[in-house]
Design an enzyme around this catalytic site. Sequence first.
Site, short mmCIF file in Angstrom:
data_model
loop_
_atom_site.label_atom_id
_atom_site.label_comp_id
_atom_site.label_asym_id
_atom_site.label_seq_id
_atom_site.Cartn_x
_atom_site.Cartn_y
_atom_site.Cartn_z
N CYS A 2 -13.65 -12.55 11.19
CA CYS A 2 -15.01 -12.75 10.69
C CYS A 2 -16.01 -11.95 11.52
O CYS A 2 -15.76 -11.61 12.67
CB CYS A 2 -15.40 -14.21 10.79
SG CYS A 2 -14.27 -15.29 9.95
N ARG A 27 -14.06 -4.94 10.80
CA ARG A 27 -13.30 -6.08 11.31
C ARG A 27 -12.44 -6.73 10.22
O ARG A 27 -11.58 -7.55 10.51
CB ARG A 27 -14.25 -7.14 11.88
CG ARG A 27 -15.03 -6.66 13.08
CD ARG A 27 -16.15 -7.61 13.42
NE ARG A 27 -15.67 -8.91 13.87
CZ ARG A 27 -15.30 -9.18 15.11
NH1 ARG A 27 -15.37 -8.24 16.03
NH2 ARG A 27 -14.88 -10.37 15.46
N TRP A 75 -13.20 -13.72 7.04
CA TRP A 75 -11.77 -13.38 6.93
C TRP A 75 -11.08 -14.73 6.84
O TRP A 75 -11.01 -15.48 7.81
CB TRP A 75 -11.35 -12.59 8.19
CG TRP A 75 -9.89 -12.33 8.30
CD1 TRP A 75 -8.93 -13.19 8.76
CD2 TRP A 75 -9.22 -11.12 7.98
NE1 TRP A 75 -7.71 -12.58 8.73
CE2 TRP A 75 -7.85 -11.31 8.26
CE3 TRP A 75 -9.62 -9.88 7.49
CZ2 TRP A 75 -6.89 -10.31 8.07
CZ3 TRP A 75 -8.66 -8.90 7.30
CH2 TRP A 75 -7.32 -9.12 7.59
N ASN A 99 -17.61 -17.86 13.61
CA ASN A 99 -16.42 -17.03 13.73
C ASN A 99 -15.49 -17.76 14.69
O ASN A 99 -15.93 -18.20 15.75
CB ASN A 99 -16.86 -15.66 14.29
CG ASN A 99 -15.70 -14.76 14.67
OD1 ASN A 99 -14.56 -15.05 14.32
ND2 ASN A 99 -16.00 -13.69 15.36
N GLY A 100 -14.20 -17.89 14.33
CA GLY A 100 -13.25 -18.60 15.18
C GLY A 100 -12.61 -19.72 14.40
O GLY A 100 -12.66 -19.74 13.17
N GLU A 480 11.48 -0.98 17.19
CA GLU A 480 10.03 -0.91 17.05
C GLU A 480 9.45 0.08 18.06
O GLU A 480 8.54 0.86 17.72
CB GLU A 480 9.43 -2.32 17.24
CG GLU A 480 7.93 -2.42 17.23
CD GLU A 480 7.26 -1.91 15.95
OE1 GLU A 480 7.93 -1.61 14.97
OE2 GLU A 480 6.01 -1.76 15.98
N LYS A 484 7.31 3.37 16.99
CA LYS A 484 5.95 3.68 17.50
C LYS A 484 5.93 5.11 18.03
O LYS A 484 5.00 5.87 17.78
CB LYS A 484 5.55 2.73 18.64
CG LYS A 484 5.20 1.32 18.28
CD LYS A 484 3.91 1.13 17.55
CE LYS A 484 4.04 1.25 16.07
NZ LYS A 484 4.55 0.23 15.27
N GLU A 487 6.04 7.70 15.21
CA GLU A 487 4.83 7.74 14.39
C GLU A 487 3.69 8.54 15.03
O GLU A 487 3.01 9.29 14.35
CB GLU A 487 4.30 6.31 14.16
CG GLU A 487 5.12 5.49 13.23
CD GLU A 487 4.50 4.12 13.04
OE1 GLU A 487 4.53 3.31 13.98
OE2 GLU A 487 3.98 3.86 11.95
N HIS A 503 29.83 3.87 21.19
CA HIS A 503 30.57 4.11 19.95
C HIS A 503 30.10 5.40 19.26
O HIS A 503 30.28 5.56 18.06
CB HIS A 503 30.44 2.91 19.01
CG HIS A 503 31.04 1.68 19.60
ND1 HIS A 503 32.40 1.50 19.75
CD2 HIS A 503 30.47 0.57 20.13
CE1 HIS A 503 32.63 0.34 20.33
NE2 HIS A 503 31.46 -0.25 20.58
N LYS A 599 -1.92 3.73 5.93
CA LYS A 599 -1.89 2.36 6.47
C LYS A 599 -1.19 1.39 5.52
O LYS A 599 -0.47 0.51 5.94
CB LYS A 599 -3.32 1.91 6.76
CG LYS A 599 -3.41 0.56 7.46
CD LYS A 599 -2.89 0.61 8.89
CE LYS A 599 -2.74 -0.75 9.50
NZ LYS A 599 -1.80 -0.76 10.63
C1 F6R Z 1 4.43 1.06 11.43
C2 F6R Z 1 3.86 0.46 10.24
C3 F6R Z 1 4.67 0.46 9.00
C4 F6R Z 1 4.46 -0.86 8.24
C5 F6R Z 1 5.18 -0.80 6.89
C6 F6R Z 1 5.07 -2.11 6.15
O1 F6R Z 1 3.56 1.08 12.51
O2 F6R Z 1 2.75 0.00 10.25
O3 F6R Z 1 6.00 0.66 9.28
O4 F6R Z 1 4.96 -1.90 9.01
O5 F6R Z 1 4.63 0.22 6.11
O6 F6R Z 1 3.75 -2.45 5.94
P1 F6R Z 1 3.32 -3.95 5.65
O7 F6R Z 1 3.63 -4.74 6.86
O8 F6R Z 1 1.85 -3.86 5.35
O9 F6R Z 1 4.11 -4.41 4.46
#
Ligand code: F6R
Length: 604
Positions: A2, A27, A75, A99-100, A480, A484, A487, A503, A599
């Site tokens: 929020c 936000r 939010w 907010n909170g 993960e 990262k 990416e 292996h 995103k």
């Molecule tokens: C990596 C990343 C992507 C998402 C993937 C799924 O940093 O952000 O691998 O995790 O595209 O996205 P959501 O979680 O929005 O379904």
Amino acid sequence: MCGIVGYVGKHKVKDILLEGLKELEYRGYDSAGIAVLQEDNFSFYKAVGKLDNLVQKTADFNPEGFAIGIGHTRWATHGKPTELNAHPHLGESSYVVHNGIIENYQEIKNRLLADGVRFLSQTDTEVIVHLFEKYLKSEPTPFDAFKKTLAELEGAYAVLLATKSLPDTIFFAKNGSPMILGLSEDNEKIFASSDAPLIGHAKDVLYLDDGEYGYVTPTELQLFDKNDKAVQPSLSALPTSKLSAQKEGFRFFMEKEIYEQSVVISDTFLGRIQDTGIHFEELDPALFDDINEIKLCACGTSFHAALAASYLFERYAKIRSSVEIASEFRYKEPLLMKDTLFVVISQSGETADSLETLKMAKEAGLKTLVICNVDNSSMVRLADASILTRAGIEKGVASTKAFATQMSVLWMLSLYVAKKRDTLSDEEMLHQLQSLREVPNSVKVTDTLHEKIRRLSKRYLHGHGFFFIGRDVFFPLALEGALKLKEITYLHAEGYPSGEMKHGPIAMADPDLITIALMPKHMLYEKAKSNVEELSARDSTICAISPIEFDKADDFIKTHQRDHYMLEFFEMMVALQLLSMEISVRLGNDVDMPRNLAKSVTVE
Ligand code: F6R
């Protein structure tokens, strides 16, 4: 998350509030509202969806002269994104924005309901304004009523309250949620959740500390600390760039999001970790009746959270758990059994592949649950049940805090199911709950850690690839970490289970192969150590992350001694995020918007 704005002054109150809310859009929000008090007259407007909807609704509302106003972007956490749930919330003669999360709202609400108070929304926030109005009747002054109200609130809040009893005053309080007060040369007072709305209006700002509260009028600013002692406000100068203000002093959104993990995890826990178990207000416990398997499905980072969760479900709740990559699952003609709970994990709630699997599961008659960061997203609307992670909007394309909150929810959910199936002793449950409470602490970024990783990063700009290795839940964490790195640095990286290296991949070992080894103390340390020694013997360059000194490593990131492997998991997660970010910075890449990525992936 929020956003809050507030204004006391004689300029265009509506424009200042709406422009302020616009600056807080980053936000994330799903509804918005404003309330303006001029003399004895309150006007208020609310709208669901984009801020433009609120702008349109207020087109004919153009107050002139002195006014006070409060505004909010919401939010959703308690109750759907609807106009009734949007802030400001109204009592008989007062409005509040918040907010909170008020953790004890239900208890307060029950008392007020028993007194005959009528509630219009499903939010936790509405209790604040009704409680205030109750005390307005018994306390000598409105400020005393406000103080008495604050004394009853548990949880996190930034609150602004306006009341007809004092039409030139805004009461404010901050505890755990951000709030800043700006002062203009003209003696206007402007509140906001971050610097951005204040730029161009305020000259000086007061960054409120937790526990502080008080009130402003056109001529006064009264501030009290958490011990109810009147304090002198200590003002600072404002930053000048809006974009940098949105980044709240960090170089990148990704950096800001890594640093705020502690806060968003605390938000995600609020009201859910209880004395003897986990409570999800949004879940009907019957969801787990007649369920013999949990199938988790997701993409990318969310898939890694799913994979880690499958270990927790089997270990704690003793329930069969399987994990699927959504894009694969869609076309493999899967066998779907009615005694399976189908769980989709998604930050956005819109990812096309994950959404399709949810539809498939529903069509096959399975019960479905979504763990998601965005209320009212397609998945939340479709699933039988949903649990919201409370990460706030994530702007960095590479997911960080969303993953952290997914893991927080999934660990809690494994304990929730464990309680339901009676698979953990009371003692073990208490230990788990105690450890969960430590997570916000375990993800705090210290200067020492960040500086160490920044210095190390210069050694990892070359080579023919990275292997991130780990065992148990540290294997999905290794995946993960590798994702990262790929990416945002565009370097080749793979995540692998430590025990699998021999292996095949160990054939690649040489000084130009960099191994990032996750070596937690409380999960198969000796086994992981042997695997890393095998690589070290073949001259791979090793960066070990562990609380235990390890002399076979070329580089070493020392983590803290913690007494639960999941706390080690969270701390190592932060180290991996920082490592990718610092390598990316040195390579001159766009950290927040890496090439070729979006995103939210709404195409197949
Ligand atoms: C990596 C990343 C992507 C998402 C993937 C799924 O940093 O952000 O691998 O995790 O595209 O996205 P959501 O979680 O929005 O379904």
